[in-house]
Design a protein around this motif. Structure first.
Motif, PDB file in Angstrom:
ATOM      1  N   SER A   1       0.851  -1.195   0.000  1.00  0.00           N
ATOM      2  CA  SER A   1       0.000   0.000   0.000  1.00  0.00           C
ATOM      3  C   SER A   1       0.880   1.235   0.000  1.00  0.00           C
TER       4      SER A   1
ATOM      5  N   PRO B   1       1.167   5.534   1.125  1.00  0.00           N
ATOM      6  CA  PRO B   1       0.680   6.392   2.218  1.00  0.00           C
ATOM      7  C   PRO B   1      -0.627   7.100   1.894  1.00  0.00           C
ATOM      8  N   SER B   2      -0.877   7.336   0.613  1.00  0.00           N
ATOM      9  CA  SER B   2      -2.050   8.131   0.264  1.00  0.00           C
ATOM     10  C   SER B   2      -3.297   7.296   0.054  1.00  0.00           C
ATOM     11  N   GLU B   3      -3.139   5.999  -0.154  1.00  0.00           N
ATOM     12  CA  GLU B   3      -4.307   5.175  -0.459  1.00  0.00           C
ATOM     13  C   GLU B   3      -4.692   4.328   0.750  1.00  0.00           C
ATOM     14  N   GLY B   4      -6.003   4.227   0.953  1.00  0.00           N
ATOM     15  CA  GLY B   4      -6.485   3.465   2.084  1.00  0.00           C
ATOM     16  C   GLY B   4      -6.569   1.980   1.830  1.00  0.00           C
ATOM     17  N   LYS B   5      -6.399   1.566   0.608  1.00  0.00           N
ATOM     18  CA  LYS B   5      -6.537   0.133   0.331  1.00  0.00           C
ATOM     19  C   LYS B   5      -5.187  -0.481  -0.011  1.00  0.00           C
TER      20      LYS B   5
ATOM     21  N   VAL C   1       7.195   6.390  -0.763  1.00  0.00           N
ATOM     22  CA  VAL C   1       7.559   5.234   0.060  1.00  0.00           C
ATOM     23  C   VAL C   1       6.332   4.316   0.148  1.00  0.00           C
TER      24      VAL C   1
ATOM     25  N   VAL D   1       4.662   0.596   1.509  1.00  0.00           N
ATOM     26  CA  VAL D   1       4.839  -0.312   2.641  1.00  0.00           C
ATOM     27  C   VAL D   1       4.332  -1.695   2.242  1.00  0.00           C
TER      28      VAL D   1
ATOM     29  N   ALA E   1       6.172  -5.355   8.621  1.00  0.00           N
ATOM     30  CA  ALA E   1       6.134  -4.388   7.523  1.00  0.00           C
ATOM     31  C   ALA E   1       7.540  -3.910   7.206  1.00  0.00           C
TER      32      ALA E   1
ATOM     33  N   LEU F   1       9.463  -0.797   4.671  1.00  0.00           N
ATOM     34  CA  LEU F   1       9.249   0.392   3.844  1.00  0.00           C
ATOM     35  C   LEU F   1      10.188   0.313   2.655  1.00  0.00           C
TER      36      LEU F   1
ATOM     37  N   ASN G   1       5.881   1.042  11.581  1.00  0.00           N
ATOM     38  CA  ASN G   1       5.490   0.824  10.182  1.00  0.00           C
ATOM     39  C   ASN G   1       4.122   0.155  10.089  1.00  0.00           C
TER      40      ASN G   1
ATOM     41  N   ALA H   1       0.713   1.846   8.590  1.00  0.00           N
ATOM     42  CA  ALA H   1       0.007   1.184   7.495  1.00  0.00           C
ATOM     43  C   ALA H   1      -1.428   0.843   7.895  1.00  0.00           C
ATOM     44  N   LEU H   2      -1.593   0.310   9.112  1.00  0.00           N
ATOM     45  CA  LEU H   2      -2.945  -0.037   9.578  1.00  0.00           C
ATOM     46  C   LEU H   2      -3.806   1.205   9.729  1.00  0.00           C
TER      47      LEU H   2
ATOM     48  N   ASN I   1      -3.638   3.941   8.066  1.00  0.00           N
ATOM     49  CA  ASN I   1      -4.047   4.393   6.734  1.00  0.00           C
ATOM     50  C   ASN I   1      -5.168   3.535   6.165  1.00  0.00           C
ATOM     51  N   ARG I   2      -5.031   2.232   6.334  1.00  0.00           N
ATOM     52  CA  ARG I   2      -5.976   1.324   5.685  1.00  0.00           C
ATOM     53  C   ARG I   2      -7.283   1.186   6.449  1.00  0.00           C
TER      54      ARG I   2
ATOM     55  N   MET J   1      10.655   9.859   5.609  1.00  0.00           N
ATOM     56  CA  MET J   1       9.928  10.087   4.352  1.00  0.00           C
ATOM     57  C   MET J   1       8.515   9.505   4.435  1.00  0.00           C
ATOM     58  N   PHE J   2       8.418   8.311   4.994  1.00  0.00           N
ATOM     59  CA  PHE J   2       7.117   7.636   5.035  1.00  0.00           C
ATOM     60  C   PHE J   2       6.126   8.398   5.909  1.00  0.00           C
TER      61      PHE J   2
ATOM     62  N   GLN K   1       4.939  11.497   4.254  1.00  0.00           N
ATOM     63  CA  GLN K   1       3.939  11.265   3.211  1.00  0.00           C
ATOM     64  C   GLN K   1       2.579  10.905   3.805  1.00  0.00           C
ATOM     65  N   VAL K   2       2.604  10.198   4.929  1.00  0.00           N
ATOM     66  CA  VAL K   2       1.334   9.890   5.610  1.00  0.00           C
ATOM     67  C   VAL K   2       0.653  11.189   6.045  1.00  0.00           C
TER      68      VAL K   2
ATOM     69  N   SER L   1      -0.410  13.433   2.826  1.00  0.00           N
ATOM     70  CA  SER L   1      -1.454  12.916   1.939  1.00  0.00           C
ATOM     71  C   SER L   1      -2.754  12.639   2.690  1.00  0.00           C
TER      72      SER L   1
END
Lengths: 86, 165
Positions: A34, A36-40, A64, A66, A77, A79, B96, B100-101, B103-104, B137-138, B141-142, B145
């Motif tokens: 995935s 950073p900008s997308e939720g899926k 970046v 993940v 995870a 990066l 990380n 990720a969690l 965001n999703r 960086m990550f 971006q989180v 965005s």
């Protein structure tokens, strides 16, 4: 390479248009990627050789992504930076 | 037959009648009725007096403890614990996965943004963090965005993280 503590190893950077090859532990059947900008997340299968090959998503260089394996907070995870092709 | 001497016939002793049962029942019934009437009147008066008192101001709600709020989702509860009260080392070890969690699964949960804030601080504080630049960086971006809550100040952190890139 990075990772290894939990059965997920992969590169720290990949070029746009390429693919990401990651090594996965013995008990995982798929990996997810995935941005950073997308939720899926998109899921890719793990081969019998405990590897997964993931096409680099169409994102701007410098993004970046993940890659995760496992569920919820028990997941692992790494990066990976997507860089411009040389 | 002629009686030469006086003869006295002994009658059985007369018994004083006790209070007639009917009268006793009537008396007890009357006393019970009077007691009910007096009790009802006193209760009504006391109730009215209590109603006329100014109502107590509503109690202040206890301060919100986001980690202890009753929520059904156990994973979200654990994420919130990591975000707010877990030691920074524990949060950074899962940063990380946490990002990720978030965001999703929980992009709209404001409490988890506090964890993002702490991760920023963790990256900035630990010069020996593995893949520190990549982590910076990550998380940048989180933040960029998505839409962090305005009351959480990310401005200074964003500037500092940009210098790590």
């Amino acid at each position: 390479m990075q990772g290894g503590n939990g059965g997920l190893r992969g590169p720290t950077a990949v070029p746009l248009g390429g693919s990401i090859r990651v090594e996965v532990g013995p008990n995982d059947a798929s990996v997810e990627i995935s941005t950073p900008s997308e939720g899926k997340a998109e899921s890719y299968p793990v081969t019998p050789g405990k590897e997964a090959v993931i096409p680099v998503p169409d994102v701007p260089a410098g993004t970046v992504v993940v890659v995760t394996v496992g569920d919820g907070l028990r997941a692992h995870a790494i990066l990976i930076e997507v860089v411009a092709p040389e | 037959m002629r009686l030469d001497r006086a003869v006295f016939l002994v009658a059985p002793p007369s018994r004083q009648p006790t209070m007639p049962t009917r009268r006793a029942v009537l008396g007890m019934g009357f006393a019970f009725t009077c007691g009910c009437a007096v009790g009802t009147a006193c209760g009504y008066a006391a109730g009215r007096a209590a109603d006329d008192l100014p109502a107590d101001p509503p109690a202040e709600p206890p301060p919100a403890d986001p980690v202890r709020e009753p929520i059904v989702d156990a994973e979200l509860a654990e994420m919130r614990r990591l975000a707010v009260s877990a030691p920074i080392e524990e949060l950074m070890a899962q940063s990380n996965v946490f990002l990720a969690l978030r965001n999703r699964q929980y992009p709209d949960d404001e409490i988890l943004w506090m964890g993002v804030q702490r991760i920023c601080d963790g990256i900035l504080a630990d010069e020996n963090l593995a893949n520190r630049r990549l982590n910076a960086m990550f998380v940048l971006q989180v933040i960029e965005s998505n839409s962090p809550p305005p009351h959480l100040d990310f401005g200074r952190r964003i500037e500092a993280l940009r210098r790590l890139r």
